[in-house]
Design a protein around this motif. Structure first.
Motif, PDB file in Angstrom:
ATOM      1  N   THR A 170     -42.035-108.119  68.041  1.00 29.70           N
ATOM      2  CA  THR A 170     -42.759-109.222  67.398  1.00 29.70           C
ATOM      3  C   THR A 170     -44.068-108.693  66.833  1.00 29.70           C
ATOM      4  OG1 THR A 170     -41.828-110.818  68.948  1.00 29.70           O
ATOM      5  CG2 THR A 170     -43.887-111.450  67.863  1.00 29.70           C
ATOM      6  N   TYR A 171     -44.357-109.046  65.570  1.00 28.52           N
ATOM      7  CA  TYR A 171     -45.659-108.702  64.980  1.00 28.52           C
ATOM      8  C   TYR A 171     -46.650-109.814  65.323  1.00 28.52           C
ATOM      9  CZ  TYR A 171     -49.413-108.332  61.581  1.00 28.52           C
ATOM     10  OH  TYR A 171     -50.667-108.277  61.004  1.00 28.52           O
ATOM     11  N   MET A 172     -47.731-109.437  66.025  1.00 26.92           N
ATOM     12  CA  MET A 172     -48.721-110.446  66.411  1.00 26.92           C
ATOM     13  C   MET A 172     -50.126-110.014  65.986  1.00 26.92           C
ATOM     14  SD  MET A 172     -49.206-112.442  70.019  1.00 26.92           S
ATOM     15  CE  MET A 172     -50.287-113.882  70.058  1.00 26.92           C
ATOM     16  N   GLY A 173     -50.238-109.682  64.695  1.00 24.53           N
ATOM     17  CA  GLY A 173     -51.568-109.370  64.162  1.00 24.53           C
ATOM     18  C   GLY A 173     -52.513-110.551  64.370  1.00 24.53           C
ATOM     19  N   ALA A 174     -51.959-111.757  64.364  1.00 26.01           N
ATOM     20  CA  ALA A 174     -52.783-112.971  64.549  1.00 26.01           C
ATOM     21  C   ALA A 174     -53.027-113.225  66.040  1.00 26.01           C
ATOM     22  CB  ALA A 174     -52.091-114.159  63.895  1.00 26.01           C
ATOM     23  N   ASP A 190     -55.462-113.095  54.825  1.00 25.67           N
ATOM     24  CA  ASP A 190     -54.904-112.555  53.561  1.00 25.67           C
ATOM     25  C   ASP A 190     -54.437-111.115  53.753  1.00 25.67           C
ATOM     26  OD1 ASP A 190     -55.342-114.918  52.309  1.00 25.67           O
ATOM     27  OD2 ASP A 190     -57.217-114.301  51.341  1.00 25.67           O
ATOM     28  N   PHE A 191     -55.220-110.330  54.499  1.00 24.80           N
ATOM     29  CA  PHE A 191     -54.843-108.931  54.766  1.00 24.80           C
ATOM     30  C   PHE A 191     -53.498-108.883  55.508  1.00 24.80           C
ATOM     31  CE2 PHE A 191     -55.011-106.032  58.490  1.00 24.80           C
ATOM     32  CZ  PHE A 191     -54.729-104.823  57.854  1.00 24.80           C
ATOM     33  N   MET A 192     -53.353-109.735  56.526  1.00 19.92           N
ATOM     34  CA  MET A 192     -52.072-109.727  57.275  1.00 19.92           C
ATOM     35  C   MET A 192     -50.916-110.109  56.355  1.00 19.92           C
ATOM     36  SD  MET A 192     -52.607-111.299  61.056  1.00 19.92           S
ATOM     37  CE  MET A 192     -53.512-112.744  60.592  1.00 19.92           C
ATOM     38  N   CYS A 193     -51.116-111.206  55.606  1.00 24.08           N
ATOM     39  CA  CYS A 193     -50.006-111.731  54.803  1.00 24.08           C
ATOM     40  C   CYS A 193     -49.653-110.818  53.634  1.00 24.08           C
ATOM     41  CB  CYS A 193     -50.349-113.130  54.272  1.00 24.08           C
ATOM     42  SG  CYS A 193     -50.499-114.347  55.594  1.00 24.08           S
ATOM     43  N   GLU A 194     -50.669-110.161  53.063  1.00 22.41           N
ATOM     44  CA  GLU A 194     -50.392-109.353  51.866  1.00 22.41           C
ATOM     45  C   GLU A 194     -50.098-107.893  52.172  1.00 22.41           C
ATOM     46  OE1 GLU A 194     -53.802-110.179  49.374  1.00 22.41           O
ATOM     47  OE2 GLU A 194     -53.317-112.334  49.527  1.00 22.41           O
ATOM     48  N   ASP A 195     -50.780-107.334  53.181  1.00 22.06           N
ATOM     49  CA  ASP A 195     -50.631-105.890  53.420  1.00 22.06           C
ATOM     50  C   ASP A 195     -49.711-105.552  54.595  1.00 22.06           C
ATOM     51  OD1 ASP A 195     -52.479-105.803  51.454  1.00 22.06           O
ATOM     52  OD2 ASP A 195     -54.087-104.892  52.620  1.00 22.06           O
ATOM     53  N   VAL A 196     -49.830-106.296  55.688  1.00 14.63           N
ATOM     54  CA  VAL A 196     -49.115-105.871  56.896  1.00 14.63           C
ATOM     55  C   VAL A 196     -47.718-106.488  56.996  1.00 14.63           C
ATOM     56  CG1 VAL A 196     -49.325-105.417  59.368  1.00 14.63           C
ATOM     57  CG2 VAL A 196     -51.389-105.826  58.032  1.00 14.63           C
ATOM     58  N   MET A 197     -47.628-107.798  56.859  1.00 10.26           N
ATOM     59  CA  MET A 197     -46.328-108.461  57.092  1.00 10.26           C
ATOM     60  C   MET A 197     -45.204-107.929  56.189  1.00 10.26           C
ATOM     61  SD  MET A 197     -48.058-112.051  58.095  1.00 10.26           S
ATOM     62  CE  MET A 197     -46.961-113.171  57.308  1.00 10.26           C
ATOM     63  N   PRO A 198     -45.451-107.721  54.877  1.00 11.93           N
ATOM     64  CA  PRO A 198     -44.349-107.179  54.053  1.00 11.93           C
ATOM     65  C   PRO A 198     -43.882-105.811  54.557  1.00 11.93           C
ATOM     66  CG  PRO A 198     -46.125-108.027  52.666  1.00 11.93           C
ATOM     67  CD  PRO A 198     -46.647-108.026  54.082  1.00 11.93           C
ATOM     68  N   ASP A 221     -54.286-125.270  61.243  1.00 11.62           N
ATOM     69  CA  ASP A 221     -54.063-125.121  59.792  1.00 11.62           C
ATOM     70  C   ASP A 221     -53.833-123.655  59.420  1.00 11.62           C
ATOM     71  OD1 ASP A 221     -54.280-127.798  59.467  1.00 11.62           O
ATOM     72  OD2 ASP A 221     -56.336-127.772  58.687  1.00 11.62           O
ATOM     73  N   GLU A 222     -54.651-122.777  59.992  1.00 13.12           N
ATOM     74  CA  GLU A 222     -54.465-121.345  59.704  1.00 13.12           C
ATOM     75  C   GLU A 222     -53.095-120.882  60.205  1.00 13.12           C
ATOM     76  OE1 GLU A 222     -59.085-119.698  59.915  1.00 13.12           O
ATOM     77  OE2 GLU A 222     -57.940-119.890  61.774  1.00 13.12           O
ATOM     78  N   SER A 223     -52.721-121.363  61.383  1.00 11.82           N
ATOM     79  CA  SER A 223     -51.426-120.958  61.955  1.00 11.82           C
ATOM     80  C   SER A 223     -50.286-121.414  61.060  1.00 11.82           C
ATOM     81  CB  SER A 223     -51.242-121.544  63.359  1.00 11.82           C
ATOM     82  OG  SER A 223     -52.278-121.098  64.204  1.00 11.82           O
ATOM     83  N   GLU A 224     -50.383-122.652  60.577  1.00 11.26           N
ATOM     84  CA  GLU A 224     -49.310-123.170  59.705  1.00 11.26           C
ATOM     85  C   GLU A 224     -49.211-122.335  58.425  1.00 11.26           C
ATOM     86  OE1 GLU A 224     -49.205-127.392  59.074  1.00 11.26           O
ATOM     87  OE2 GLU A 224     -47.764-127.185  57.426  1.00 11.26           O
ATOM     88  N   TYR A 225     -50.357-121.969  57.887  1.00 14.69           N
ATOM     89  CA  TYR A 225     -50.372-121.163  56.664  1.00 14.69           C
ATOM     90  C   TYR A 225     -49.666-119.809  56.908  1.00 14.69           C
ATOM     91  CZ  TYR A 225     -52.252-118.418  52.782  1.00 14.69           C
ATOM     92  OH  TYR A 225     -52.373-117.583  51.683  1.00 14.69           O
ATOM     93  N   ILE A 226     -50.033-119.154  58.011  1.00 15.52           N
ATOM     94  CA  ILE A 226     -49.447-117.831  58.307  1.00 15.52           C
ATOM     95  C   ILE A 226     -47.946-117.982  58.585  1.00 15.52           C
ATOM     96  CG2 ILE A 226     -49.496-115.823  59.863  1.00 15.52           C
ATOM     97  CD1 ILE A 226     -52.462-116.671  60.529  1.00 15.52           C
ATOM     98  N   MET A 227     -47.601-119.017  59.340  1.00 13.40           N
ATOM     99  CA  MET A 227     -46.175-119.211  59.690  1.00 13.40           C
ATOM    100  C   MET A 227     -45.330-119.438  58.431  1.00 13.40           C
ATOM    101  SD  MET A 227     -46.587-121.578  63.071  1.00 13.40           S
ATOM    102  CE  MET A 227     -45.188-121.398  64.149  1.00 13.40           C
ATOM    103  N   GLN A 228     -45.864-120.203  57.489  1.00  9.18           N
ATOM    104  CA  GLN A 228     -45.094-120.461  56.265  1.00  9.18           C
ATOM    105  C   GLN A 228     -44.880-119.168  55.490  1.00  9.18           C
ATOM    106  OE1 GLN A 228     -43.575-123.506  55.459  1.00  9.18           O
ATOM    107  NE2 GLN A 228     -42.530-122.056  54.084  1.00  9.18           N
ATOM    108  N   LYS A 229     -45.951-118.382  55.377  1.00  9.72           N
ATOM    109  CA  LYS A 229     -45.824-117.084  54.673  1.00  9.72           C
ATOM    110  C   LYS A 229     -44.788-116.206  55.373  1.00  9.72           C
ATOM    111  CE  LYS A 229     -49.199-117.031  51.518  1.00  9.72           C
ATOM    112  NZ  LYS A 229     -48.958-116.853  50.101  1.00  9.72           N
TER     113      LYS A 229
END
Ligand code: NIG
Ligand code: FE
Length: 412
Positions: A170-174, A190-198, A221-229
């Motif tokens: 499991t990736y848990m950068g958050a 943004d760093f997690m979603c754009e650089d690490v998760m892909p 709200d932040e969690s929902e945003y990350i989860m959707q991405k």
């Protein structure tokens, strides 16, 4: 080589049904690493062939291999220095906010090489195995920067090939906001979603994504945003929800279709109903409740009564639950949350398998499933939970092979 376990005083099958699935004086026949037959009494001779290793489990209890569905396996250092702070009543979140807690483990993890992290984690995996764990979920989240998160996830991927225990990553950068992004959670997200998760998903380094959704860490709200991405990229979702402050993390898990919500000490009644309706597995961590010293446990009975699937795990990590031993979690689940021995064993087998999406392959003693089994030197199910603080394991069988015998690792 085939394997037969015969004369078992009790076999706790943990099948996914309401019956208790206990077989007395039973046998299990294993072929090519899978369960081929299960029965009561004498083994029909047509099922035996020459090349077979026979285990006599008289006086013993056989269960499916334990599944630890929530751990922070890969990390550097240890945090025994926090014990005195805890004893004087400094709250967990205050330790984190003053740069300690998770962030002190981040510093220790960044200092270690991949090989050093693997050596340390290997010792933990061996401890898990001798206590009966055959599959483990392992979260990253003590690197936070790109290189260290990837180093930890690569370490887990390599260990999976080198050790009998199966590892689900499991990736848990958050897990916390790193010092480089202090007061800039948006930048870190943004760093997690754009650089690490892909990178994680493209390189097969993480099947799940997890978030510490908590006051002072990641908001709903932040969690929902990350989860959707994450969902859009193909991650399956997990969430550390409602651990300290009730934020409606369980409701978010249901809304986002997460496979599990974890901790849940402060879950709301609404959240419980939502989880039951959406089939979110609750992964409860009563060892952490014990270790946080607040006297508060997750409302396991209420969840079970409302139809939530309840799993149990160690939460093995250097801050809030430094133990690899699922048998000690049995004690806390029983005496802290009033779960019955059968609910506890199912919580660490079939329900845990659901919590990591492996219910078709492991978690119960059924024909066709992997022959991952534990033989406890205990005459019945209740005894395993009743006699606490010791290791009951006699043998562990992984993919049909004996990997622990008389409580000791078999080294190849
Ligand atoms: O699951 N709650 C957040 N994360 C971990 C603890 C991490 C730590 O304190 O190092 C947990 O309890
Ligand atoms: Fe955790």
């Amino acid at each position: 080589m085939n394997l037969i376990i015969k004369n078992a005083s009790n076999i706790i099958t943990c099948t996914d049904s309401i019956s208790d699935g206990v077989i007395e004086n039973g046998y299990i026949i294993i072929k090519d690493g899978l369960i081929k037959s299960i029965g009561i009494g004498t083994i029909p001779s047509c099922l035996c062939d020459g090349n077979t290793n026979i285990i006599d489990a008289k006086g013993q209890t056989v269960i499916p291999g334990l599944i630890d569905s929530h751990t922070h396996l890969i990390h550097g250092g240890s945090r025994e220095n926090e014990l005195n702070m805890k004893l004087t009543g400094v709250p967990y979140i205050d330790i984190l906010e003053s740069g300690g807690g998770i962030l002190s483990t981040v510093r220790a993890t960044r200092e270690l090489s991949k090989e050093q992290l693997k050596d340390k984690s290997l010792k933990s995996l061996n401890r898990m195995l001798i206590h009966g764990t055959t599959t483990v979920e392992a979260k990253s989240g003590y690197g936070l920067d790109f290189d260290t998160e990837i180093k930890c996830l690569e370490a887990a991927k390599e260990l999976k090939l080198e050790h009998p225990i199966d590892i689900v990553s499991t990736y848990m950068g958050a897990h916390a906001i790193p010092p480089e992004y202090k007061d800039n959670s948006k930048g870190y997200i943004d760093f997690m979603c754009e650089d690490v998760m892909p990178y994680v998903i493209e390189n097969g380094l993480g099947e799940f994504l997890d978030i510490f959704c908590e006051k002072g860490v990641f908001s709903v709200d932040e969690s929902e945003y990350i989860m959707q991405k994450a969902k859009d990229m193909g991650f399956k979702l997990k969430i550390h929800a409602d651990e300290i402050i009730p934020l409606k993390g369980a409701e978010l898990a249901a809304k986002m279709g997460a496979i599990s919500a974890e901790h849940l000490l402060a879950v709301s009644d609404e959240g419980i109903k939502d989880m039951a309706k959406s089939g979110v597995t609750a992964i409860l961590l009563p060892g952490t409740s014990f270790y946080l010293m607040t006297g508060k446990f997750a409302p396991a009975r209420k969840m079970i009564e409302n139809g939530v699937r309840v799993a149990l795990a160690t939460d093995y990590n250097p801050g809030t639950c430094p133990t690899e031993n699922l048998q000690s979690i049995m004690t806390f689940a029983c005496f802290g949350m009033k779960m019955t021995p059968l609910e506890i064993i199912k919580g660490m087998t079939i329900n845990a398998a659901y919590g990591i999406g492996r219910e078709k392959e492991i978690g119960s003693i059924e024909i066709g499933k992997k022959a991952d089994l534990v033989i406890f030197d205990c005459p019945n199910l209740n005894y395993i939970v009743y006699h606490f603080g010791i290791n009951h394991v006699d043998k562990v069988i992984k993919n049909g092979e004996v990997v622990v015998d008389k409580g000791n690792l078999i080294r190849k």
